[in-house]
Design a protein around this motif. Structure first.
Motif, PDB file in Angstrom:
ATOM      1  N   ALA A  60     -25.671 -12.668 -13.809  1.00 47.83           N
ATOM      2  CA  ALA A  60     -26.532 -11.821 -12.979  1.00 47.83           C
ATOM      3  C   ALA A  60     -27.992 -12.219 -13.085  1.00 47.83           C
ATOM      4  O   ALA A  60     -28.791 -11.912 -12.196  1.00 47.83           O
ATOM      5  N   ALA A  61     -28.360 -12.893 -14.179  1.00 47.54           N
ATOM      6  CA  ALA A  61     -29.770 -13.218 -14.426  1.00 47.54           C
ATOM      7  C   ALA A  61     -30.151 -14.630 -14.017  1.00 47.54           C
ATOM      8  O   ALA A  61     -31.270 -14.872 -13.554  1.00 47.54           O
ATOM      9  N   THR A  62     -29.239 -15.585 -14.177  1.00 43.57           N
ATOM     10  CA  THR A  62     -29.601 -16.996 -14.017  1.00 43.57           C
ATOM     11  C   THR A  62     -30.001 -17.335 -12.593  1.00 43.57           C
ATOM     12  O   THR A  62     -31.074 -17.906 -12.357  1.00 43.57           O
ATOM     13  N   PHE A  63     -29.157 -17.008 -11.624  1.00 40.63           N
ATOM     14  CA  PHE A  63     -29.475 -17.376 -10.245  1.00 40.63           C
ATOM     15  C   PHE A  63     -30.768 -16.733  -9.747  1.00 40.63           C
ATOM     16  O   PHE A  63     -31.624 -17.426  -9.179  1.00 40.63           O
ATOM     17  N   PRO A  64     -30.969 -15.423  -9.946  1.00 40.32           N
ATOM     18  CA  PRO A  64     -32.239 -14.836  -9.482  1.00 40.32           C
ATOM     19  C   PRO A  64     -33.459 -15.490 -10.109  1.00 40.32           C
ATOM     20  O   PRO A  64     -34.468 -15.717  -9.431  1.00 40.32           O
ATOM     21  N   LEU A  65     -33.391 -15.810 -11.399  1.00 46.43           N
ATOM     22  CA  LEU A  65     -34.532 -16.448 -12.045  1.00 46.43           C
ATOM     23  C   LEU A  65     -34.733 -17.870 -11.530  1.00 46.43           C
ATOM     24  O   LEU A  65     -35.861 -18.295 -11.257  1.00 46.43           O
ATOM     25  N   GLN A  66     -33.659 -18.626 -11.377  1.00 51.83           N
ATOM     26  CA  GLN A  66     -33.785 -19.983 -10.849  1.00 51.83           C
ATOM     27  C   GLN A  66     -34.330 -19.970  -9.421  1.00 51.83           C
ATOM     28  O   GLN A  66     -35.188 -20.788  -9.068  1.00 51.83           O
ATOM     29  N   TYR A  67     -33.857 -19.035  -8.631  1.00 55.29           N
ATOM     30  CA  TYR A  67     -34.296 -18.972  -7.230  1.00 55.29           C
ATOM     31  C   TYR A  67     -35.771 -18.611  -7.122  1.00 55.29           C
ATOM     32  O   TYR A  67     -36.436 -18.932  -6.143  1.00 55.29           O
ATOM     33  N   GLN A  68     -36.277 -17.952  -8.166  1.00 55.98           N
ATOM     34  CA  GLN A  68     -37.694 -17.594  -8.193  1.00 55.98           C
ATOM     35  C   GLN A  68     -38.520 -18.576  -9.014  1.00 55.98           C
ATOM     36  O   GLN A  68     -39.669 -18.294  -9.350  1.00 55.98           O
ATOM     37  N   GLY A  69     -37.937 -19.734  -9.329  1.00 57.23           N
ATOM     38  CA  GLY A  69     -38.721 -20.824  -9.882  1.00 57.23           C
ATOM     39  C   GLY A  69     -38.654 -21.037 -11.373  1.00 57.23           C
ATOM     40  O   GLY A  69     -39.456 -21.799 -11.923  1.00 57.23           O
ATOM     41  N   TRP A  70     -37.687 -20.440 -12.048  1.00 56.47           N
ATOM     42  CA  TRP A  70     -37.576 -20.577 -13.502  1.00 56.47           C
ATOM     43  C   TRP A  70     -36.554 -21.642 -13.888  1.00 56.47           C
ATOM     44  O   TRP A  70     -35.518 -21.794 -13.230  1.00 56.47           O
ATOM     45  N   GLU A  71     -36.851 -22.350 -14.985  1.00 59.25           N
ATOM     46  CA  GLU A  71     -35.837 -23.134 -15.679  1.00 59.25           C
ATOM     47  C   GLU A  71     -35.152 -22.195 -16.659  1.00 59.25           C
ATOM     48  O   GLU A  71     -35.804 -21.602 -17.523  1.00 59.25           O
ATOM     49  N   VAL A  72     -33.836 -22.037 -16.521  1.00 55.17           N
ATOM     50  CA  VAL A  72     -33.096 -21.075 -17.336  1.00 55.17           C
ATOM     51  C   VAL A  72     -32.141 -21.807 -18.268  1.00 55.17           C
ATOM     52  O   VAL A  72     -31.253 -22.533 -17.807  1.00 55.17           O
ATOM     53  N   ASP A  73     -32.339 -21.649 -19.564  1.00 52.86           N
ATOM     54  CA  ASP A  73     -31.373 -22.106 -20.553  1.00 52.86           C
ATOM     55  C   ASP A  73     -30.524 -20.902 -20.929  1.00 52.86           C
ATOM     56  O   ASP A  73     -31.010 -19.950 -21.559  1.00 52.86           O
ATOM     57  N   ALA A  74     -29.250 -20.922 -20.526  1.00 55.18           N
ATOM     58  CA  ALA A  74     -28.371 -19.765 -20.707  1.00 55.18           C
ATOM     59  C   ALA A  74     -27.444 -19.980 -21.894  1.00 55.18           C
ATOM     60  O   ALA A  74     -26.663 -20.939 -21.914  1.00 55.18           O
ATOM     61  N   LEU A  75     -27.541 -19.111 -22.879  1.00 56.62           N
ATOM     62  CA  LEU A  75     -26.659 -19.136 -24.044  1.00 56.62           C
ATOM     63  C   LEU A  75     -25.730 -17.931 -23.938  1.00 56.62           C
ATOM     64  O   LEU A  75     -26.187 -16.790 -23.899  1.00 56.62           O
TER      65      LEU A  75
END
Length: 331
Positions: free
Chosen positions: A33-48
């Motif tokens: 639920a968090a990764t795609f919204p953050l990536q779409y808003q310009g974040w590099e997301v390291d998901a553990l």
């Protein structure tokens, strides 16, 4: 001109976040639920991923497994933070059900935030909702210890979690204020608190969301801003995880930056509520259409999966903020 603009965009540093939450293969809760919204808003997301399930427990059947505490800690301490080029702007923590895993990750992230003052930790103390615990009662004590000692930028409990962490039953606006006062007294190192959703008998048609900044200049006063959001007649799995991700982005991306931390938190929360409300409304409408293809229903009480892909435009639609505004007041 096009080349120059592209070069300028490339040269701007991309924000980085380490997100430590659950994972599902199907659906949208936790890191999904968090990764795609953050990536779409310009974040590099390291998901553990703290757990990996086929789907979330809201389904009748699911299967999967949990990562061991040592595995999680090793990935962070022996892998990610040993890579000097990985410089995080934020750390986002959500569902960590394992007692020992929560303790070890709490200690590790606390130390990371002490070593690097620029890292902002958004902690969602996932304990339960609607009067029920999702995790062991031991997790409560560990969260309380983390909150007492760690430097955390913002904590985002729901109503039930705020009640558990403060031992204050929230039934009206005065008791909501008492809960904030107790929270500030018990957890003095916390900078900001957002209570994501509160249902009050005196306001049956709205959800109340409240926020306060504790590190303001006047330590003797407590300023609490509240927003009222019209209720959508359904429960949405993953909405809390989506909320944390959107709030994190708004706290970093709000422009122009308000004059103080309290105004930033208030403005970021308002934007977050507008975005989330729009996404939940679209999710609800699309889910109703899917149900109506197979059966007639008068009311959809539980929505198992968010429609994030179908709502991606709402994550970056600036016109939302000029077209929608929620009632705001202070207590």
């Amino acid at each position: 001109m096009t080349g120059n603009n592209n070069n300028q965009e490339i040269s701007e540093r991309t924000k980085r976040v380490l997100s430590i939450q659950s994972h599902v293969v199907h659906g949208y809760v936790g890191n999904k639920a968090a990764t795609f919204p953050l990536q779409y808003q310009g974040w590099e997301v390291d998901a553990l991923n703290t757990v990996q399930f086929s789907n979330h427990p809201g389904y009748q059947f699911f299967t999967g497994y949990s990562s061991s505490p040592n595995e999680l800690v090793d990935i962070i301490s022996k892998g990610l933070i040993d890579e000097s080029e990985l410089s995080y702007d934020a750390i986002l923590t959500g569902y960590i059900s394992d007692v020992e895993g929560l303790r070890k990750i709490g200690d590790l992230i606390s130390q990371l935030c002490k070593d690097s003052k620029k890292i902002k930790w958004l902690l969602d103390p996932v304990l339960g909702d609607n009067g029920k615990l999702y995790v062991s009662e031991e997790n409560i004590k560990i969260y309380q210890e983390i909150l007492r000692t760690a430097s955390i930028y913002v904590v985002t409990p729901n109503q039930f979690e705020m009640e558990v962490l403060t031992n204050v039953k929230i039934t009206d606006l005065p008791s909501l204020r008492v809960a904030f006062e107790v929270f500030r007294e018990h957890y003095p190192t916390i900078q900001n608190v957002v209570v994501t959703s509160v249902e009050l008998p005196e306001h049956p048609d709205v959800l109340t969301s409240a926020c306060s900044t504790f590190n303001n200049a006047d330590k003797n006063k407590l300023y609490i801003d509240i927003f009222e959001v019209p209720i959508i007649p359904a429960k949405f799995s993953g909405s809390g995880d989506l909320f944390s991700a959107i709030l994190l982005n708004n706290l970093f991306s709000y422009k122009p930056v308000p004059k103080n931390e309290g105004e930033l938190l208030k403005s970021a929360l308002h934007r977050t509520l507008i975005q989330e409300d729009a996404i939940l409304k679209r999710t609800y409408e699309l889910t109703l259409k899917e149900f109506n293809h197979t059966q007639t229903i008068d009311n959809l009480s539980i929505v198992k999966d968010l429609k994030l892909i179908q709502s991606k435009d709402l994550l970056v639609d600036e016109s939302l903020y000029s077209n929608v505004s929620f009632k705001c007041s202070s207590i």
